[in-house]
Enzyme design. Sequence first.
Site, PDB file in Angstrom:
ATOM      1  N   CYS A 138       0.808  -1.191   0.001  1.00  0.00           N
ATOM      2  CA  CYS A 138      -0.057  -0.039   0.042  1.00  0.00           C
ATOM      3  C   CYS A 138       0.863   1.194   0.002  1.00  0.00           C
ATOM      4  O   CYS A 138       1.870   1.230  -0.489  1.00  0.00           O
ATOM      5  CB  CYS A 138      -1.052  -0.193   1.265  1.00  0.00           C
ATOM      6  N   ARG A 139       0.460   2.287   0.427  1.00  0.00           N
ATOM      7  CA  ARG A 139       1.188   3.519   0.615  1.00  0.00           C
ATOM      8  C   ARG A 139       2.278   3.379   1.583  1.00  0.00           C
ATOM      9  O   ARG A 139       3.526   3.877   1.227  1.00  0.00           O
ATOM     10  CB  ARG A 139       0.421   4.584   0.983  1.00  0.00           C
TER      11      ARG A 139
END
Length: 112
Positions: free
Chosen positions: A75-76
């Site tokens: 993810c981020r």
Amino acid sequence: MFGFRKSSAPAFQNLTPAQFAEGLRQPGAVLVDVRRPDEFAGGHLPGAINIDVTAPDFGRRITALYQTRPTFVYCRSGARSANAAGQLAAAGFGQVSNLLGGVLDWPGPLTR
């Protein structure tokens, strides 16, 4: 005995970006970006499929993946993907790896 308990948390590996990149070279490896579609559209790792971990149908959508293939999630920053990795492991996926630091720590180029 001291109170040692076996953890009930599903098992997955947290990998550094270098380890993650190496793991992706395995034949049949599946790369899953668990961010929102708008984040994915802004740039993602080459070859990734997007399955938003916050979407209500995440559990249903992961069933379309092969549980026997090495599965790599990111993810981020690594928090949502750790959640997703736990869900995949709990769903019976045997080899699940999470990218520590997410795309923020990814040294390579992103694809749009």
